[in-house]
Write a protein that holds these residues in place. Structure first.
Motif, PDB file in Angstrom:
ATOM      1  N   GLN A 284       3.686 103.121   1.421  1.00  0.00           N
ATOM      2  CA  GLN A 284       4.086 102.689   2.771  1.00  0.00           C
ATOM      3  C   GLN A 284       2.932 102.854   3.755  1.00  0.00           C
ATOM      4  O   GLN A 284       2.690 101.996   4.603  1.00  0.00           O
ATOM      5  CB  GLN A 284       5.288 103.517   3.256  1.00  0.00           C
ATOM      6  CG  GLN A 284       6.593 103.126   2.585  1.00  0.00           C
ATOM      7  CD  GLN A 284       7.716 104.114   2.873  1.00  0.00           C
ATOM      8  OE1 GLN A 284       7.472 105.253   3.263  1.00  0.00           O
ATOM      9  NE2 GLN A 284       8.938 103.683   2.683  1.00  0.00           N
TER      10      GLN A 284
ATOM     11  N   SER B  60       5.446  95.719   2.180  1.00  0.00           N
ATOM     12  CA  SER B  60       4.647  95.396   3.370  1.00  0.00           C
ATOM     13  C   SER B  60       3.880  94.083   3.241  1.00  0.00           C
ATOM     14  O   SER B  60       3.941  93.241   4.135  1.00  0.00           O
ATOM     15  CB  SER B  60       3.672  96.521   3.679  1.00  0.00           C
ATOM     16  OG  SER B  60       4.363  97.727   3.773  1.00  0.00           O
TER      17      SER B  60
ATOM     18  N   GLN C 235       7.493  99.420  11.001  1.00  0.00           N
ATOM     19  CA  GLN C 235       6.845  99.906   9.785  1.00  0.00           C
ATOM     20  C   GLN C 235       6.493 101.388   9.888  1.00  0.00           C
ATOM     21  O   GLN C 235       6.490 102.119   8.905  1.00  0.00           O
ATOM     22  CB  GLN C 235       5.623  99.063   9.433  1.00  0.00           C
ATOM     23  CG  GLN C 235       4.651  98.855  10.557  1.00  0.00           C
ATOM     24  CD  GLN C 235       3.410  98.085  10.102  1.00  0.00           C
ATOM     25  OE1 GLN C 235       3.229  97.857   8.920  1.00  0.00           O
ATOM     26  NE2 GLN C 235       2.566  97.708  11.035  1.00  0.00           N
TER      27      GLN C 235
ATOM     28  N   SER D 145       7.657 100.559  -3.829  1.00  0.00           N
ATOM     29  CA  SER D 145       7.606 100.097  -2.441  1.00  0.00           C
ATOM     30  C   SER D 145       6.339  99.334  -2.081  1.00  0.00           C
ATOM     31  O   SER D 145       6.201  98.888  -0.957  1.00  0.00           O
ATOM     32  CB  SER D 145       7.794 101.286  -1.497  1.00  0.00           C
ATOM     33  OG  SER D 145       6.653 102.104  -1.514  1.00  0.00           O
TER      34      SER D 145
END
Length: 525
Positions: free
Chosen positions: A167, A30, A329, A26
């Motif tokens: 994250q 972002s 987010q 992941s």
């Protein structure tokens, strides 16, 4: 019982290896826009012309998909490496991949090369492909049978923790930004520009976010050598009983390990005829047919059940439910947190409820939530509260997947195969896992463009099919020795097992000698 040493081995191999698989899954979500700007800028500096959008899309999809492709190649290395270097040795050598990739990614911006990022995603993939197979094998072979499930889920727990940490660190306010470039630009005008220009980009922004992955590897490289190798590997593959006893005593915290050594010898005895399995011999050997089909079905079910699709869709589902775009987010982080909490719950309930229940309940929840999600997404423009129902579906889906389909299949590979076939089985299971992952990554965008919300019906069908297969074919393996599980599967494969010593109390045989069992007698078990 759980000893401190066993807990430490689980933590160090989980944090040093599995954590980074999750982290790298992941980590590029972002900072994607900033990284794409960097690709553009680098291309512009080199050629003097901006990059066309088609080429940029190609480069970005390569950046994303090189990771599962590397994972596939990493899985192919499992068999030769664990047999030649041991389980612990493989994990230690594997860290070199990760550290090399971390250095490449961390310095890519300074070096002004986006090729380094794409290459290091592939190297990181090889690392994750090895780690995702070797850690469950290593821990599964070390654990006492009453803790095998719980300790077997620890790698998956660390994968979810890795996703969550990536994250959190990837939030725009922390490292998911391009601040390094902005600051460097400010300083470049001054006379001290040269010195600062090299320092500042290293301090913040996405290169740091990508490069942090080397730290857990470094920790593992420095600590794991002090822990024992898998006793089963030492005894059955290296033939070193003394080292195996020493390792077992350290892991169990007591001196009397005769029973476990005896059980390993039995396992070795029943494998004498077969020798070490290669992948080809595993695929053609009748005695392991159902085990092989089972792990392929479970691994395909795990990846093709749409977990990547749900994560991909989550942002849009929340947006349509009216969550402001700058808060999305944080919602993604909270989903990551639910994932961690539910996987840690699985660690505690897998030994009491068993593997089958978790798999069946998990796939059933995923199946139901995909079906309702299809409905909710179709009606959300006409019925106002449907968008909240789709949020609920996403959460239920994540809970379902985290309890069964995500953590349990790799535990089952450890349990359904004996020492000689386990490396080849992990290689097959791992290859299926990564190929399915890669396929979903490639196909989902097209599927979503063509079918829209109806693509979740396909996932629903896959979950249902996998659950039915597990219900009819896969046995419960909780608290059984590897030999007992092997006997259950032998009946299903309709083969005989030869063994030296019968340990089941309710089955009397003449003492001594080799007992050969036919189907009629084994049906009494």
């Amino acid at each position: 019982k759980m000893t401190i040493l066993l807990a430490l081995v689980a933590l160090i191999s989980g944090f040093g290896s599995s954590f980074q698989y999750g982290y790298n899954v992941s980590v590029i979500n972002s900072p994607a826009p900033y990284m794409q700007d960097f690709y553009n800028q680098t291309y512009l500096d080199r050629t003097g012309a901006p990059m066309n959008s088609g080429f940029q899309t190609l480069l970005w999809s390569l950046t994303v998909s090189m990771f599962p492709l590397g994972g596939f190649f990493g899985s192919l290395l499992v068999w030769p490496m664990v047999n030649n270097c041991g389980r612990k040795g493989t994990l230690l050598i594997n860290n070199l991949f990760s550290i090399a990739a971390a250095i490449l990614m961390g310095t890519s911006e300074l070096a002004k090369t986006f090729e380094a990022i794409i290459l290091s995603r592939f190297i990181m993939g090889i690392y994750a492909g090895l780690a995702s197979n070797v850690v469950p094998m290593f821990l599964g072979e070390m654990s006492p049978r009453n803790l095998r499930g719980a300790i077997g889920i620890v790698p998956q727990l660390f994968i979810t923790v890795g996703i969550l940490v990536a994250q959190i660190l990837g939030l725009n306010s922390i490292l998911g930004n391009a601040e390094g470039e902005a600051l460097a630009g400010d300083f470049a005008g001054g006379s001290t520009g040269v010195g600062l220009l090299t320092v500042v980009p290293l301090l913040s922004g996405w290169p740091v976010l990508l490069g942090l992955t080397g730290i857990p590897s470094l920790i593992q490289l420095l600590t794991l050598p002090f822990f024992p190798e898998s006793p089963r590997y030492l005894l059955l593959q290296k033939g070193n009983e003394e080292q195996a006893r020493r390792a077992l005593r350290r892991l169990r915290g007591w001196d009397d390990v005769d029973d476990e050594i005896e059980e390993m010898f039995q396992e070795g005895q029943s494998e004498k005829e077969e020798g070490q399995f290669s992948v080809l011999s595993l695929c053609t050997f009748r005695g392991l047919r159902w085990q092989l089909i089972s792990i392929i079905v479970m691994m395909m079910g795990q990846q093709l059940s749409g977990v990547n699709g749900v994560f991909y869709y989550a942002d849009r589902i929340f947006e349509s439910a009216g969550v402001p775009s700058n808060s999305i987010q944080y919602v993604t982080v909270s989903i990551g947190a639910i994932n961690v909490v539910m996987t840690s719950l699985a660690v505690f309930i897998v030994e009491s409820l068993g593997r089958r229940i978790l798999l069946l309940a998990g796939f059933a929840l995923c199946c139901a939530s995909c079906a309702v999600l299809t409905l909710a997404l179709n009606l959300q423009t006409t019925v106002s509260w449907m968008s909240y129902l789709s949020i609920a579906c996403v959460i239920v889906y994540i809970i379902g997947h985290a309890v069964g389909p995500s953590p349990v299949p790799s535990v089952m590979i450890t349990e359904m195969f004996l020492q000689s076939s386990r490396p080849a089985a992990f290689m097959v299971g791992g290859s299926v896992h990564w190929l399915s992952n890669f396929t979903v990554g490639l196909v989902f965008l097209y599927m979503e463009a063509g079918l829209g919300p109806y693509s979740f019906l396909i996932f629903c069908a896959i979950c249902l099919a996998t659950a039915l297969y597990i219900f009819f074919i896969v046995p419960e393996t909780k608290n059984k020795t590897f030999m007992e599980i092997n006997r259950i599967m032998a009946k299903r494969n309709k083969v005989e097992i030869q063994e030296n010593k019968e340990e089941l109390k309710d089955f009397r045989t003449a003492p001594g000698g080799l007992v050969e069992r036919t189907m009629s007698s084994s049906s009494q078990l």
